[in-house]
Design a protein around this motif. Sequence first.
Motif, mmCIF file in Angstrom:
data_model
loop_
_atom_site.group_PDB
_atom_site.id
_atom_site.type_symbol
_atom_site.label_atom_id
_atom_site.label_comp_id
_atom_site.label_asym_id
_atom_site.label_seq_id
_atom_site.Cartn_x
_atom_site.Cartn_y
_atom_site.Cartn_z
ATOM 1 N N SER A 199 1.738 1.366 7.982
ATOM 2 C CA SER A 199 3.096 0.819 7.857
ATOM 3 C C SER A 199 3.803 0.802 9.208
ATOM 4 O O SER A 199 4.574 -0.124 9.512
ATOM 5 C CB SER A 199 3.905 1.636 6.844
ATOM 6 N N SER A 203 1.553 2.509 -5.476
ATOM 7 C CA SER A 203 0.939 1.197 -5.655
ATOM 8 C C SER A 203 -0.544 1.326 -5.981
ATOM 9 O O SER A 203 -1.162 2.373 -5.751
ATOM 10 C CB SER A 203 1.102 0.360 -4.384
ATOM 11 N N GLN A 253 -4.774 10.465 2.869
ATOM 12 C CA GLN A 253 -4.370 9.237 2.189
ATOM 13 C C GLN A 253 -2.986 8.794 2.667
ATOM 14 O O GLN A 253 -2.772 7.627 3.041
ATOM 15 C CB GLN A 253 -4.365 9.482 0.680
ATOM 16 N N ARG A 254 -2.050 9.715 2.682
ATOM 17 C CA ARG A 254 -0.686 9.377 3.078
ATOM 18 C C ARG A 254 -0.617 9.040 4.565
ATOM 19 O O ARG A 254 0.152 8.159 4.981
ATOM 20 C CB ARG A 254 0.252 10.540 2.750
ATOM 21 N N SER A 279 -1.666 5.462 5.091
ATOM 22 C CA SER A 279 -0.603 4.571 4.610
ATOM 23 C C SER A 279 0.562 4.511 5.601
ATOM 24 O O SER A 279 1.060 3.424 5.939
ATOM 25 C CB SER A 279 -0.112 5.041 3.240
ATOM 26 N N ASN A 329 -2.885 -0.219 -4.414
ATOM 27 C CA ASN A 329 -3.612 -0.114 -3.153
ATOM 28 C C ASN A 329 -3.549 1.289 -2.560
ATOM 29 O O ASN A 329 -4.490 1.736 -1.896
ATOM 30 C CB ASN A 329 -3.073 -1.137 -2.149
ATOM 31 N N TYR A 330 -2.463 1.996 -2.804
ATOM 32 C CA TYR A 330 -2.388 3.385 -2.352
ATOM 33 C C TYR A 330 -3.460 4.219 -3.047
ATOM 34 O O TYR A 330 -4.091 5.082 -2.432
ATOM 35 C CB TYR A 330 -0.998 3.952 -2.635
ATOM 36 N N TRP A 387 0.837 -1.212 0.000
ATOM 37 C CA TRP A 387 0.000 0.000 0.000
ATOM 38 C C TRP A 387 0.866 1.255 0.000
ATOM 39 O O TRP A 387 0.406 2.349 0.288
ATOM 40 C CB TRP A 387 -0.943 -0.001 1.195
ATOM 41 N N ASP A 388 2.130 1.111 -0.353
ATOM 42 C CA ASP A 388 3.030 2.257 -0.395
ATOM 43 C C ASP A 388 2.667 3.203 -1.543
ATOM 44 O O ASP A 388 2.016 2.789 -2.512
ATOM 45 C CB ASP A 388 4.480 1.791 -0.562
ATOM 46 N N PRO A 389 3.067 4.473 -1.463
ATOM 47 C CA PRO A 389 2.784 5.413 -2.551
ATOM 48 C C PRO A 389 3.222 4.871 -3.902
ATOM 49 O O PRO A 389 4.295 4.277 -4.036
ATOM 50 C CB PRO A 389 3.600 6.646 -2.155
ATOM 51 N N ILE A 437 -6.736 3.692 -1.296
ATOM 52 C CA ILE A 437 -6.876 4.503 -0.084
ATOM 53 C C ILE A 437 -7.414 5.883 -0.444
ATOM 54 O O ILE A 437 -8.198 6.478 0.304
ATOM 55 C CB ILE A 437 -5.528 4.614 0.649
ATOM 56 N N ARG A 438 -7.039 6.388 -1.583
ATOM 57 C CA ARG A 438 -7.548 7.694 -2.029
ATOM 58 C C ARG A 438 -9.056 7.662 -2.240
ATOM 59 O O ARG A 438 -9.739 8.679 -2.084
ATOM 60 C CB ARG A 438 -6.833 8.128 -3.306
#
Length: 276
Positions: free
Chosen positions: A273, A249, A265-266, A269, A251-252, A245-247, A255-256
């Motif tokens: 993590s 990706s 969003q960040r 994430s 999945n990131y 789910w890292d920026p 999240i948005r």
Amino acid sequence: MINATAPFRFVLLAPLAIYLTILAAPAHAAACGSSAGGFGKWLAGFRQQAAGQGISASAIDAGLGGVTYDPRIIRLDRNQKSFKLSFEQFYARRVGSALVGRARARLRKHAALFDRIEHTFGVPREIVVSIWGLETNFGADTSGKYSIFRSLATLAYDCRRSPFFTGQLMDALRIIDDAHMRPEELRGGWAGEIGQTQFLPTPYVKFAVDFDGDGRKDLIHSVPDVLASTANFLKGHGWQAGQSWDPGSANYAVIRDWNRAQVYQRTISVMASRLR
């Protein structure tokens, strides 16, 4: 969980509950407005529209009876500042060692439930518990200060995002028509967010699940329903089980769909993590 994005919260800004339904929202039955003057006429037209969509008269009366225009909601809608912070400022304000500690405690307490959720929906527990903590401090901050119906009716009548909130108001009526919640329980955030992870009504109707098996989709009182519904939202938006789910990706990007504010969003994430 509006671009409406909501606390979703507007940048609303959902819940999201944040969930784009503008194109699918029904046309409003009377002209929108910018003051209380035309609200009664607009509401009468909306009631007819709801009946035309098959919502029962009892649900319409229970949800909309006595509803009035609330100028406080318009002021709140026009004055959203926290999402203008930098990520560092936002993260420091929202995530501290105490919140992370409480998240770890919830992961231990509900380990078996999170096992079921991960098996069923493929969404990691760290993501779900981070959303839960950030939205309402694990359910502690769901004060129910605002009437969902009064807030949504005010925002649906207001011209700024009338089609979007008209759809949300219609789905709030469907929630009580389907007996998942009682009208008096529908109290929450100023923009119509419901429950412990702050779903707006449209994603509630689409993604809420009865995970405790009591026949109701209860996002206020039932922790299994709250957490499973949050995971189902993410799965429904394309979450890829077992992936990063890292920026950058896929999945990131999902999240948005929960909240379109980049700082939020960040933050989800990074907090997830940290818990991983």
